[in-house]
Design an enzyme around this catalytic site. Structure first.
Site, mmCIF file in Angstrom:
data_model
loop_
_atom_site.group_PDB
_atom_site.id
_atom_site.type_symbol
_atom_site.label_atom_id
_atom_site.label_comp_id
_atom_site.label_asym_id
_atom_site.label_seq_id
_atom_site.Cartn_x
_atom_site.Cartn_y
_atom_site.Cartn_z
ATOM 1 N N CYS A 20 0.884 -1.176 0.000
ATOM 2 C CA CYS A 20 0.000 0.000 0.000
ATOM 3 C C CYS A 20 0.912 1.213 0.000
ATOM 4 C CB CYS A 20 -0.922 -0.007 1.207
ATOM 5 S SG CYS A 20 -1.909 -1.524 1.377
ATOM 6 N N ALA B 167 1.471 4.388 -1.635
ATOM 7 C CA ALA B 167 1.348 5.849 -1.681
ATOM 8 C C ALA B 167 1.310 6.429 -0.263
ATOM 9 C CB ALA B 167 0.096 6.236 -2.446
ATOM 10 N N GLY C 247 4.578 7.091 -0.795
ATOM 11 C CA GLY C 247 5.878 6.618 -1.250
ATOM 12 C C GLY C 247 7.052 6.816 -0.312
ATOM 13 N N ASP D 202 -5.321 -3.632 -6.335
ATOM 14 C CA ASP D 202 -5.846 -3.859 -4.991
ATOM 15 C C ASP D 202 -5.001 -4.932 -4.319
ATOM 16 O OD1 ASP D 202 -7.249 -4.384 -2.695
ATOM 17 O OD2 ASP D 202 -9.147 -4.848 -3.690
ATOM 18 N N CYS E 134 -0.773 3.431 10.983
ATOM 19 C CA CYS E 134 -0.539 4.690 11.705
ATOM 20 C C CYS E 134 -1.734 4.951 12.605
ATOM 21 C CB CYS E 134 -0.290 5.852 10.738
ATOM 22 S SG CYS E 134 -1.564 6.087 9.484
#
Length: 443
Positions: free
Chosen positions: A265, A267, A269, A316, A388
């Protein structure tokens, strides 16, 4: 937060800033991201609008409770947002101030808020209501605040369900977590070791008059935030902006030369780039959003990390049949979607955009992605589950359930829940909230 001059002579009119900030806050009240709202603000107004709207987000629970005593019914959401922003700016005198903003006397804030309403479409008819409400607050502040003092949203500036969830999860730490979320975050850089050393970057910063101190293995924390394009080494790709807690991800996965690695996942980056900085690997970076994946490519190109070593694909992660060629990965980073409850100080609108049932939905998605990615891990390989978030439903409970579902998984040493650190800590010791669980696949 972008910096700007504190000189009133160079500042845009406060009335314009208040109205622009109110429009940004209105977007959040209607369910839109503050980041997206700020992106639409004209450049000359954007730094001040960001400063005031961030401040408003950090005081929105208190401002909303006070406003509820002043106005029973709003003719439109724009007026509500302007009242909330103005109240939040009035409370700034109790604190160190609004970073990036000059100090304004209370009567100036009221005057400029009324000026903003008078000049705005669909607000001019209500300037009297706004003026009366703000002046009543200044007259009756002590009584108005006392009336809302026991409300969790007013006391902690988070939704009530959020406060209760943290109290249950962290009986000793919940107050510190909430306080940390309202502290402006420092600007933390991660040095790109393929382009520069930390000492080289420190020297360049010092030559430009910017103080900084080391943090972690590759980090630097600036004493005063600056727009990134104004910091030495940006164009040269010497560093990236990344919180100290986020920098742990690539370090924990510990890629080695020759490994086949998946960033599932990817982005925007930051972790992708860090993995490529640490070792010569064959990396596949996935993201379901093709537009966000384009940002990953831009970041890699600036850092000199593009080319054949990194392949980017819009897909995905939960559906390996759509993107996996069957070759197993030695290391997988599963930085799964979450409520982002650990990075609220950098994105203060998050708390107001989330709903309690989002936890259930994100937890289900996280489990689905982790299970799908586990199939792609080579025997003897590793998967790092990362979020996060500070909510156990997205962290420790996920890790424990993953082990129950996968008897071929062994949990390795990793920090688990990293709670945010801000209040009372030096800039170098500060971090956002993250969860890390590392698993090895038995051969």
């Amino acid at each position: 937060m972008s910096a700007r001059s504190d000189s009133p002579s160079l500042a845009p009119p406060l009335s314009a800033v208040l109205l622009s900030s109110a429009d940004a806050v209105q977007g959040v009240l209607e369910g839109r991201s503050l980041t997206d709202m700020l992106a639409a603000v004209e450049p000359a107004l954007r730094p001040a609008t960001q400063a005031v709207s961030f401040h408003a987000m950090r005081h929105l629970g208190w401002a909303g409770a006070i406003a509820g005593q002043l106005v029973q019914r709003y003719p439109n959401t724009r007026l509500q947002a302007l009242l909330l922003v103005s109240l939040a700016l009035l409370v700034r005198g109790d604190e160190a101030g609004v970073p990036g903003m000059p100090a304004y006397a209370p009567h100036t804030v009221v005057d400029q808020a009324v000026t903003a309403a008078a000049r705005a479409r669909n607000l001019s008819a209500y300037k009297g209501l706004l003026n009366g409400s703000l002046r009543r607050f200044l007259r009756e502040r002590a009584a108005l605040e006392a009336a809302v003092a026991d409300r969790p949203e007013a006391r902690w500036n988070h939704p009530g369900w959020w406060v209760q969830a943290l109290r249950r999860a962290y009986p000793q730490d919940w107050q510190a977590i909430l306080e940390a979320a309202n502290a402006p975050a420092p600007l933390t850089l991660r040095v790109n070791r393929r382009r520069a050393t930390r000492e080289q970057v420190l020297g360049a910063l010092a030559a430009a008059g910017l103080a900084a101190e080391p943090a972690g293995e590759s980090g630097l924390v600036l004493a005063t935030p600056r727009p990134v394009a104004q910091i030495p080494g940006f164009a040269e790709g010497w560093w990236s902006v990344q919180d100290a807690g986020a920098q742990r991800a690539a370090e924990l996965l510990a890629p080695r030369d020759g490994m086949r690695v998946l960033d599932a996942c990817a982005a925007p980056g930051g972790k992708t780039a860090h993995l490529l900085e640490l070792a010569d690997i064959e990396l596949l970076a996935l993201d379901v959003d093709a537009a966000r994946l384009a940002r990953v490519r831009q970041n890699l190109d600036r850092l000199g990390l593009g080319g054949e070593r990194a392949r980017l694909q819009a897909a995905d992660a939960a559906d390996p049949h759509a993107w996996w060629d069957g070759r197993p990965f030695d290391a997988v980073l599963a930085d799964v979607p979450c409520t982002a409850s650990g990075i609220v100080r950098r994105h203060p609108d998050i708390r107001w955009l989330r709903r309690e049932d989002d936890l259930r939905r994100t937890a289900a998605l996280q489990a689905r992605i982790a299970d799908a990615l586990w199939r792609t891990v080579a025997p003897g390989g590793r998967l790092l589950y990362a979020t996060c978030s500070v909510f156990p439903a997205e962290g420790e409970r996920q890790a424990e359930a993953f082990l129950e579902r996968h008897p071929d998984a062994r949990r390795l040493d990793a920090p688990g829940q990293l709670l945010p650190v801000a209040i009372g800590a030096t800039p170098a010791a500060q971090r956002d909230g993250f969860f890390y669980a590392l698993f090895a696949k038995l051969s």
